[in-house]
Design a protein around this motif. Structure first.
Motif, PDB file in Angstrom:
ATOM      1  N   LEU A 180      23.769   9.456  -1.621  1.00 31.05           N
ATOM      2  CA  LEU A 180      23.742   8.154  -2.284  1.00 31.05           C
ATOM      3  C   LEU A 180      22.782   7.186  -1.599  1.00 31.05           C
ATOM      4  N   LEU A 181      22.739   7.198  -0.276  1.00 31.71           N
ATOM      5  CA  LEU A 181      21.935   6.214   0.447  1.00 31.71           C
ATOM      6  C   LEU A 181      20.486   6.647   0.654  1.00 31.71           C
ATOM      7  N   PHE A 182      20.251   7.945   0.814  1.00 32.04           N
ATOM      8  CA  PHE A 182      18.893   8.411   1.146  1.00 32.04           C
ATOM      9  C   PHE A 182      18.469   9.576   0.252  1.00 32.04           C
ATOM     10  N   PRO A 183      18.483   9.412  -1.060  1.00 30.49           N
ATOM     11  CA  PRO A 183      18.214  10.560  -1.934  1.00 30.49           C
ATOM     12  C   PRO A 183      16.821  11.147  -1.789  1.00 30.49           C
ATOM     13  N   ARG A 184      15.856  10.339  -1.351  1.00 28.50           N
ATOM     14  CA  ARG A 184      14.484  10.845  -1.272  1.00 28.50           C
ATOM     15  C   ARG A 184      14.015  11.084   0.153  1.00 28.50           C
ATOM     16  N   ALA A 185      14.916  10.973   1.115  1.00 24.71           N
ATOM     17  CA  ALA A 185      14.547  11.348   2.486  1.00 24.71           C
ATOM     18  C   ALA A 185      14.196  12.828   2.506  1.00 24.71           C
ATOM     19  N   ARG A 186      13.214  13.197   3.296  1.00 27.53           N
ATOM     20  CA  ARG A 186      12.784  14.594   3.313  1.00 27.53           C
ATOM     21  C   ARG A 186      13.657  15.421   4.245  1.00 27.53           C
ATOM     22  N   VAL A 187      13.994  16.612   3.772  1.00 27.60           N
ATOM     23  CA  VAL A 187      14.766  17.576   4.559  1.00 27.60           C
ATOM     24  C   VAL A 187      13.978  18.877   4.606  1.00 27.60           C
ATOM     25  N   ASP A 188      13.779  19.420   5.787  1.00 28.18           N
ATOM     26  CA  ASP A 188      13.104  20.710   5.925  1.00 28.18           C
ATOM     27  C   ASP A 188      14.118  21.819   5.726  1.00 28.18           C
ATOM     28  N   ALA A 206      16.018  15.030  -0.230  1.00 24.59           N
ATOM     29  CA  ALA A 206      17.425  15.286   0.075  1.00 24.59           C
ATOM     30  C   ALA A 206      18.244  15.505  -1.190  1.00 24.59           C
ATOM     31  N   TRP A 207      17.944  14.750  -2.261  1.00 26.56           N
ATOM     32  CA  TRP A 207      18.752  14.883  -3.481  1.00 26.56           C
ATOM     33  C   TRP A 207      18.715  16.302  -4.022  1.00 26.56           C
ATOM     34  N   LEU A 208      17.567  16.975  -3.921  1.00 27.56           N
ATOM     35  CA  LEU A 208      17.447  18.337  -4.449  1.00 27.56           C
ATOM     36  C   LEU A 208      18.297  19.303  -3.644  1.00 27.56           C
ATOM     37  N   MET A 209      18.154  19.257  -2.331  1.00 28.61           N
ATOM     38  CA  MET A 209      18.916  20.167  -1.479  1.00 28.61           C
ATOM     39  C   MET A 209      20.412  19.925  -1.615  1.00 28.61           C
ATOM     40  N   LEU A 210      20.824  18.653  -1.621  1.00 30.73           N
ATOM     41  CA  LEU A 210      22.248  18.325  -1.633  1.00 30.73           C
ATOM     42  C   LEU A 210      22.894  18.608  -2.988  1.00 30.73           C
ATOM     43  N   GLY A 215      22.806  -1.662  -5.526  1.00 32.67           N
ATOM     44  CA  GLY A 215      22.842  -0.494  -6.402  1.00 32.67           C
ATOM     45  C   GLY A 215      21.456   0.047  -6.683  1.00 32.67           C
ATOM     46  N   PRO A 216      21.079   0.180  -7.961  1.00 36.39           N
ATOM     47  CA  PRO A 216      19.736   0.666  -8.292  1.00 36.39           C
ATOM     48  C   PRO A 216      18.618  -0.173  -7.671  1.00 36.39           C
ATOM     49  N   GLU A 217      18.875  -1.466  -7.503  1.00 31.32           N
ATOM     50  CA  GLU A 217      17.869  -2.323  -6.865  1.00 31.32           C
ATOM     51  C   GLU A 217      17.647  -1.900  -5.421  1.00 31.32           C
ATOM     52  N   PHE A 218      18.711  -1.443  -4.751  1.00 31.24           N
ATOM     53  CA  PHE A 218      18.590  -0.926  -3.383  1.00 31.24           C
ATOM     54  C   PHE A 218      17.652   0.269  -3.353  1.00 31.24           C
ATOM     55  N   TRP A 219      17.779   1.157  -4.342  1.00 30.73           N
ATOM     56  CA  TRP A 219      16.884   2.310  -4.426  1.00 30.73           C
ATOM     57  C   TRP A 219      15.450   1.866  -4.700  1.00 30.73           C
ATOM     58  N   ARG A 220      15.292   0.863  -5.553  1.00 32.98           N
ATOM     59  CA  ARG A 220      13.932   0.400  -5.846  1.00 32.98           C
ATOM     60  C   ARG A 220      13.281  -0.203  -4.613  1.00 32.98           C
ATOM     61  N   ARG A 221      14.077  -0.944  -3.826  1.00 33.35           N
ATOM     62  CA  ARG A 221      13.520  -1.544  -2.606  1.00 33.35           C
ATOM     63  C   ARG A 221      13.173  -0.480  -1.568  1.00 33.35           C
ATOM     64  N   GLY A 281      14.510   5.111  -2.065  1.00 31.70           N
ATOM     65  CA  GLY A 281      15.357   6.247  -1.710  1.00 31.70           C
ATOM     66  C   GLY A 281      15.168   6.753  -0.297  1.00 31.70           C
ATOM     67  N   HIS A 282      14.430   6.003   0.516  1.00 30.91           N
ATOM     68  CA  HIS A 282      14.165   6.383   1.900  1.00 30.91           C
ATOM     69  C   HIS A 282      14.884   5.397   2.834  1.00 30.91           C
ATOM     70  N   PRO A 283      15.055   5.754   4.087  1.00 29.53           N
ATOM     71  CA  PRO A 283      15.582   4.787   5.053  1.00 29.53           C
ATOM     72  C   PRO A 283      14.591   3.654   5.250  1.00 29.53           C
ATOM     73  N   ASP A 284      15.083   2.533   5.798  1.00 26.86           N
ATOM     74  CA  ASP A 284      14.227   1.358   5.943  1.00 26.86           C
ATOM     75  C   ASP A 284      13.439   1.367   7.243  1.00 26.86           C
ATOM     76  N   HIS A 285      13.227   2.547   7.807  1.00 27.74           N
ATOM     77  CA  HIS A 285      12.366   2.678   8.984  1.00 27.74           C
ATOM     78  C   HIS A 285      11.475   3.895   8.776  1.00 27.74           C
ATOM     79  N   PRO A 286      10.377   4.003   9.511  1.00 27.88           N
ATOM     80  CA  PRO A 286       9.430   5.085   9.266  1.00 27.88           C
ATOM     81  C   PRO A 286      10.056   6.463   9.440  1.00 27.88           C
ATOM     82  N   ALA A 287       9.628   7.388   8.589  1.00 25.21           N
ATOM     83  CA  ALA A 287      10.114   8.761   8.690  1.00 25.21           C
ATOM     84  C   ALA A 287       9.496   9.452   9.899  1.00 25.21           C
TER      85      ALA A 287
END
Length: 244
Positions: A142-150, A166-170, A214-220, A223-229
């Motif tokens: 829910l919080l990080f759907p687009r964070a990358r997972v290897d 992350a959304w795909l794997m999860l 909600g969706p606005e959080f995702w837009r901001r 879908g990534h954390p608010d710090h560099p990957a």
């Protein structure tokens, strides 16, 4: 398909995640060192695991909690601790140490509850931290759907690491739990516990997500954390460049 790391570093030391890993490992080491033979091990699981038939008879309620810290072998433990290590630190970062502790226990209890409801007469002890860790995965989705997972893909002799969102794997993982649970797959795996923990974790984090917009959080956040990957070099050691 095995996740081996994410690209989402935590900004605070995840003390609770490390403590949970340490407790699980310590319990496993004590258990394997002190119990000799299959009979003693089976008795231990019967006493401290979650046995649905015992609960139906009004006994063994403590197993809802104690079963979260028991494992059936080294690979069972190692797999669960890997998932907790990958996804736990980020949820602890967002929920705080106390909040994450309550979240983890609630996810584990919810997982055990659904497994019990699915087969309340079962005499097979349920053990393992995977239900609680499934809750961590649900909250992460829910919080990080687009964070990358290897993810390590293994097909016969083919080995390859692919970065995926992350959304795909999860969601693939969650779908497999539902499918195997509905199909009655019996491989010694509590599929309904996994599904129950995942749903509890998702719902537990839902109010926070809504408070963030909600969706606005995702837009901001996209879908990534608010710090560099993190970026991984050839050494596999993460390289994280913080914003100044």
């Amino acid at each position: 398909m095995f996740p081996i790391r994410d690209h989402n570093p935590s900004e605070r030391t995840p003390y609770v995640t490390y403590a949970l890993m340490a407790v699980n490992i310590l319990v496993f080491l004590i258990m394997t060192a002190s119990l000799e033979g299959d009979r003693a091990l089976a008795r231990f699981y019967w006493d401290w695991g979650l046995v649905p038939a015992k609960v139906t008879e009004g006994l063994g309620y403590g197993g809802f909690l104690t079963s979260m810290f028991l494992h059936g072998g080294f690979m069972h433990l190692a797999g669960n601790m890997l998932f907790l290590f990958i996804f736990g630190d980020n949820l602890e970062d967002e929920l705080g140490h106390l909040g994450f502790t309550l979240f983890y226990i609630a996810s584990g209890l919810g997982a055990a509850g659904l497994q019990f409801a699915a087969d309340p007469t079962s005499l097979v002890p349920m053990i393992g931290a995977s239900g609680a860790i499934a809750g961590v995965m649900g909250g992460y989705l829910l919080l990080f759907p687009r964070a990358r997972v290897d993810v390590l893909i293994i097909i016969v002799v083919f080995f390859k690491i692919f970065p995926v969102p992350a959304w795909l794997m999860l969601l693939v993982w969650f779908g497999l739990q539902l499918f195997n649970g509905a199909a009655g797959a019996d491989a010694g795996i509590a599929y309904w516990a996994h599904a129950g923990g995942f749903v509890v974790g998702f719902l537990w984090v839902l109010p926070k997500w809504l408070r963030e917009g909600g969706p606005e959080f995702w837009r901001r956040s996209q879908g990534h954390p608010d710090h560099p990957a993190a970026r991984y070099g050839r050494s596999g050691v993460p390289i994280v460049r913080r914003r100044k």
